[in-house]
Write an enzyme that holds these catalytic residues in place. Structure first.
Site, PDB file in Angstrom:
ATOM      1  N   ASN A   6       0.856  -1.187   0.000  1.00  0.00           N
ATOM      2  CA  ASN A   6       0.000   0.000   0.000  1.00  0.00           C
ATOM      3  C   ASN A   6       0.897   1.245   0.000  1.00  0.00           C
ATOM      4  OD1 ASN A   6      -1.414   2.275   1.079  1.00  0.00           O
ATOM      5  ND2 ASN A   6      -3.058   0.911   1.708  1.00  0.00           N
ATOM      6  N   HIS A   9       0.956   6.243   1.757  1.00  0.00           N
ATOM      7  CA  HIS A   9       1.694   7.227   2.556  1.00  0.00           C
ATOM      8  C   HIS A   9       2.839   7.888   1.801  1.00  0.00           C
ATOM      9  CE1 HIS A   9      -1.029   6.665   5.678  1.00  0.00           C
ATOM     10  NE2 HIS A   9      -0.675   5.427   5.949  1.00  0.00           N
ATOM     11  N   ARG A  17       3.608  18.915   1.357  1.00  0.00           N
ATOM     12  CA  ARG A  17       4.154  20.140   0.783  1.00  0.00           C
ATOM     13  C   ARG A  17       3.376  20.610  -0.440  1.00  0.00           C
ATOM     14  NH1 ARG A  17       9.327  22.293   1.990  1.00  0.00           N
ATOM     15  NH2 ARG A  17       9.434  22.167   4.249  1.00  0.00           N
ATOM     16  N   HIS A  42      -5.644   3.605  -1.567  1.00  0.00           N
ATOM     17  CA  HIS A  42      -6.972   3.863  -1.003  1.00  0.00           C
ATOM     18  C   HIS A  42      -7.396   5.263  -1.445  1.00  0.00           C
ATOM     19  CE1 HIS A  42      -9.602   3.960   2.923  1.00  0.00           C
ATOM     20  NE2 HIS A  42     -10.295   4.280   1.844  1.00  0.00           N
ATOM     21  N   ARG A  44      -9.605   7.835  -0.792  1.00  0.00           N
ATOM     22  CA  ARG A  44     -10.555   8.204   0.258  1.00  0.00           C
ATOM     23  C   ARG A  44     -11.487   9.286  -0.244  1.00  0.00           C
ATOM     24  NH1 ARG A  44      -8.640   6.223   5.519  1.00  0.00           N
ATOM     25  NH2 ARG A  44     -10.526   7.160   6.331  1.00  0.00           N
ATOM     26  N   ARG A  48      -7.360  12.609   0.968  1.00  0.00           N
ATOM     27  CA  ARG A  48      -6.295  13.163   1.816  1.00  0.00           C
ATOM     28  C   ARG A  48      -4.903  12.699   1.394  1.00  0.00           C
ATOM     29  NH1 ARG A  48      -7.386   9.852   7.373  1.00  0.00           N
ATOM     30  NH2 ARG A  48      -9.461  10.669   7.077  1.00  0.00           N
ATOM     31  N   HIS A  49      -4.811  11.531   0.757  1.00  0.00           N
ATOM     32  CA  HIS A  49      -3.482  11.136   0.247  1.00  0.00           C
ATOM     33  C   HIS A  49      -3.559  10.854  -1.255  1.00  0.00           C
ATOM     34  CE1 HIS A  49      -5.246   7.347   1.552  1.00  0.00           C
ATOM     35  NE2 HIS A  49      -4.892   7.495   2.814  1.00  0.00           N
ATOM     36  N   GLU A  69      -8.554   0.381  -2.977  1.00  0.00           N
ATOM     37  CA  GLU A  69      -9.384   0.365  -1.762  1.00  0.00           C
ATOM     38  C   GLU A  69     -10.341   1.524  -1.840  1.00  0.00           C
ATOM     39  OE1 GLU A  69      -7.472   0.677   2.043  1.00  0.00           O
ATOM     40  OE2 GLU A  69      -6.211  -1.016   1.547  1.00  0.00           O
ATOM     41  N   THR A  99      -6.908   6.224  10.213  1.00  0.00           N
ATOM     42  CA  THR A  99      -6.781   5.128   9.268  1.00  0.00           C
ATOM     43  C   THR A  99      -8.044   4.277   9.392  1.00  0.00           C
ATOM     44  OG1 THR A  99      -5.391   3.265   8.572  1.00  0.00           O
ATOM     45  CG2 THR A  99      -5.516   3.686  10.937  1.00  0.00           C
ATOM     46  N   THR A 100      -8.179   3.264   8.529  1.00  0.00           N
ATOM     47  CA  THR A 100      -9.408   2.471   8.537  1.00  0.00           C
ATOM     48  C   THR A 100      -9.580   1.776   9.883  1.00  0.00           C
ATOM     49  OG1 THR A 100      -8.893   2.064   6.228  1.00  0.00           O
ATOM     50  CG2 THR A 100     -10.720   0.821   7.165  1.00  0.00           C
ATOM     51  N   GLU A 150     -10.835  -9.617   2.920  1.00  0.00           N
ATOM     52  CA  GLU A 150      -9.561  -9.230   3.530  1.00  0.00           C
ATOM     53  C   GLU A 150      -9.825  -9.106   5.022  1.00  0.00           C
ATOM     54  OE1 GLU A 150      -7.069  -6.241   1.705  1.00  0.00           O
ATOM     55  OE2 GLU A 150      -6.326  -5.604   3.674  1.00  0.00           O
ATOM     56  N   HIS A 190      -3.496  -4.720   7.821  1.00  0.00           N
ATOM     57  CA  HIS A 190      -3.665  -3.574   8.725  1.00  0.00           C
ATOM     58  C   HIS A 190      -2.796  -3.746   9.959  1.00  0.00           C
ATOM     59  CE1 HIS A 190      -5.249  -0.028  10.636  1.00  0.00           C
ATOM     60  NE2 HIS A 190      -5.824   0.253   9.470  1.00  0.00           N
ATOM     61  N   GLY A 191      -1.838  -2.847  10.067  1.00  0.00           N
ATOM     62  CA  GLY A 191      -0.971  -2.844  11.241  1.00  0.00           C
ATOM     63  C   GLY A 191       0.120  -3.904  11.219  1.00  0.00           C
TER      64      GLY A 191
HETATM   65  N1  PXP Z   1      -5.752  -3.230   4.179  1.00  0.00           N
HETATM   66  C1  PXP Z   1      -6.706  -2.277   4.289  1.00  0.00           C
HETATM   67  C2  PXP Z   1      -8.080  -2.617   3.846  1.00  0.00           C
HETATM   68  C3  PXP Z   1      -6.407  -0.992   4.772  1.00  0.00           C
HETATM   69  O1  PXP Z   1      -7.366  -0.059   4.878  1.00  0.00           O
HETATM   70  C4  PXP Z   1      -5.087  -0.703   5.134  1.00  0.00           C
HETATM   71  C5  PXP Z   1      -4.735   0.671   5.618  1.00  0.00           C
HETATM   72  O2  PXP Z   1      -4.911   1.572   4.597  1.00  0.00           O
HETATM   73  C6  PXP Z   1      -4.122  -1.719   4.979  1.00  0.00           C
HETATM   74  C7  PXP Z   1      -4.492  -2.977   4.527  1.00  0.00           C
HETATM   75  C8  PXP Z   1      -2.686  -1.484   5.297  1.00  0.00           C
HETATM   76  O3  PXP Z   1      -2.543  -1.149   6.634  1.00  0.00           O
HETATM   77  P1  PXP Z   1      -1.134  -0.631   7.158  1.00  0.00           P
HETATM   78  O4  PXP Z   1      -0.888   0.681   6.488  1.00  0.00           O
HETATM   79  O5  PXP Z   1      -1.346  -0.514   8.624  1.00  0.00           O
HETATM   80  O6  PXP Z   1      -0.123  -1.652   6.768  1.00  0.00           O
END
Ligand code: PXP
Length: 236
Positions: A6, A9, A17, A42, A44, A48-49, A69, A99-100, A150, A190-191
């Site tokens: 992903n 970021h 900037r 993603h 959104r 935002r990103h 996403e 975040t989600t 997922e 996630h995480g």
């Molecule tokens: N999967 C989904 C559906 C998410 O929303 C996110 C966060 O955007 C991730 C995976 C990745 O999470 P992380 O950035 O914490 O690795």
């Protein structure tokens, strides 16, 4: 197991900037060179990103599998049908969240989920629902025709190294195995990070992990290529 990266970021940093650096397309190309299974972005509601133009440009890159996403809204459905990513992952979205947070409630809006999914499947877009490890949500997804879930690994990731880890892990593992009964393929994310990802190998039927924040964070110090390669080594 496959690794999807992903790159949201990279866009977060760029937008700080308001210029062009760091370039999201370059990030996608580096991930491709590392032969990751997919690039996730993603889009959104508040942009935002990742911006619409980013998604369109990544989609044009050859030999990159794009996983988009998005929230389960009419606007996002129209964008997906126009851009035609290889896959979409449908997530819940709250404006104020960092975040989600938590998985999507598919069971509580099953009719809309079915209606939302149908035209995407007709365009050969793989559909996945981002859900908590919950049997009711899994059986709801099985009624939508989506081939993937997922699983939200946030609880496991937060609990890693604490007394709550085992329960969170068993919830994930049980949910992944339960999903197999419906013929669903199972992704997770996630995480997840370089420390906690190893336990995903204890779940026999995980297909792909989607990881963002920890890879981009590590990339600040070692570069994106090395950060991706290190994670790929841990995942595959
Ligand atoms: N999967 C989904 C559906 C998410 O929303 C996110 C966060 O955007 C991730 C995976 C990745 O999470 P992380 O950035 O914490 O690795």
């Amino acid at each position: 197991m496959l690794l999807g990266v992903n790159i949201d970021h990279v866009a977060t940093l760029r937008n700080a900037r308001g210029g062009l650096e760091p370039d999201v397309l370059t990030a996608a190309r580096i991930c491709k060179e590392c032969q990751v299974a997919s690039i996730t972005t993603h889009l959104r509601e508040d942009r935002r990103h990742i911006k619409d133009a980013d998604v369109e440009a990544i989609r044009m890159l050859p030999r990159i599998r794009l996983n988009l996403e998005m929230a389960m809204t009419k606007e996002m459905q129209e964008i997906a049908l126009r851009i035609r990513p290889h896959a979409v992952c449908i997530v819940p979205e709250k404006r104020q969240e960092v975040t989600t947070e938590g998985g999507l409630d598919v069971e509580g809006q099953l009719d809309w989920a079915i209606e939302f999914t149908k035209p995407l499947l007709e365009k050969n877009i793989e559909v996945s629902f981002f859900i908590d490890p919950d049997v009711h949500q899994i059986s709801a997804v099985s009624k939508t025709g989506a081939p993937f879930i997922e699983l939200h690994t946030g609880c496991y990731s937060n609990a890693y190294g604490t007394e709550d880890e085992e329960k969170a892990f068993e919830d994930l593992k049980g949910a992944a195995i339960f999903a197999q009964n419906f013929g669903l393929k199972v992704n997770a994310g996630h995480g997840l990070n370089y420390q906690n990802v190893h336990r995903m190998h204890e779940i026999p039927n995980l297909y792909e992990l989607n990881i963002g924040h920890s890879i981009i964070s590590r990339a600040v110090f070692v570069g994106l290529e090395q950060a991706v390669k290190e994670m790929k080594g841990l995942v595959e």
